[in-house]
Design a protein around this motif. Sequence first.
Motif, PDB file in Angstrom:
ATOM      1  N   PHE A  60      34.099 -36.180  25.500  1.00  0.00           N
ATOM      2  CA  PHE A  60      35.102 -35.236  26.004  1.00  0.00           C
ATOM      3  C   PHE A  60      34.782 -33.807  25.584  1.00  0.00           C
ATOM      4  N   CYS A  61      34.840 -33.515  24.296  1.00  0.00           N
ATOM      5  CA  CYS A  61      34.667 -32.130  23.847  1.00  0.00           C
ATOM      6  C   CYS A  61      33.204 -31.751  23.630  1.00  0.00           C
ATOM      7  N   MET A  62      32.350 -32.722  23.348  1.00  0.00           N
ATOM      8  CA  MET A  62      30.916 -32.524  23.081  1.00  0.00           C
ATOM      9  C   MET A  62      30.652 -31.639  21.858  1.00  0.00           C
ATOM     10  N   MET A  63      31.648 -31.558  20.941  1.00  0.00           N
ATOM     11  CA  MET A  63      31.489 -30.762  19.722  1.00  0.00           C
ATOM     12  C   MET A  63      31.815 -31.557  18.459  1.00  0.00           C
ATOM     13  N   GLY A  64      32.164 -32.826  18.584  1.00  0.00           N
ATOM     14  CA  GLY A  64      32.484 -33.636  17.421  1.00  0.00           C
ATOM     15  C   GLY A  64      33.896 -33.493  16.913  1.00  0.00           C
ATOM     16  N   LEU A  65      34.768 -32.867  17.679  1.00  0.00           N
ATOM     17  CA  LEU A  65      36.142 -32.659  17.228  1.00  0.00           C
ATOM     18  C   LEU A  65      37.095 -33.759  17.691  1.00  0.00           C
ATOM     19  N   GLU A  79      30.003 -39.772  15.784  1.00  0.00           N
ATOM     20  CA  GLU A  79      30.257 -39.125  17.071  1.00  0.00           C
ATOM     21  C   GLU A  79      28.921 -38.998  17.786  1.00  0.00           C
ATOM     22  N   SER A  80      28.809 -39.547  18.973  1.00  0.00           N
ATOM     23  CA  SER A  80      27.527 -39.536  19.687  1.00  0.00           C
ATOM     24  C   SER A  80      27.095 -38.124  20.065  1.00  0.00           C
ATOM     25  N   CYS A  81      28.032 -37.192  20.163  1.00  0.00           N
ATOM     26  CA  CYS A  81      27.673 -35.815  20.507  1.00  0.00           C
ATOM     27  C   CYS A  81      27.070 -35.060  19.328  1.00  0.00           C
ATOM     28  N   ARG A  82      27.173 -35.626  18.138  1.00  0.00           N
ATOM     29  CA  ARG A  82      26.633 -34.960  16.944  1.00  0.00           C
ATOM     30  C   ARG A  82      25.376 -35.640  16.414  1.00  0.00           C
TER      31      ARG A  82
END
Length: 95
Positions: A60-65, A79-82
């Motif tokens: 969703f956010c792609m920032m790990g938040l 988190e897969s985005c991190r």
Amino acid sequence: MIRLVPDHSARIQRSEKVPFTFDGVALMGCADENLAAALMQAGVLHLRNAPGDGAPRGAFCMMGLCQECVVFVDGQSVESCRLTVSPGLAVKSRR
């Protein structure tokens, strides 16, 4: 009058492709690309189920938040985005 923005996507230089797995399925991603982006590129959008109603969740956010893209790597929730794609990375969904 509408002026279209030129398509510069062919100029993007990507790193080498490396193999990784998601729920036992072999996939390819660019080395050092974030895992969420590599999964989306491979067509994998459903990473986990919502705890309340079991609805599918993904990046969703792609920032790990937001933690919507949480997966298991080496038995730990991440988190897969991190996380970056690396050769032989083994990822499991939280379904």
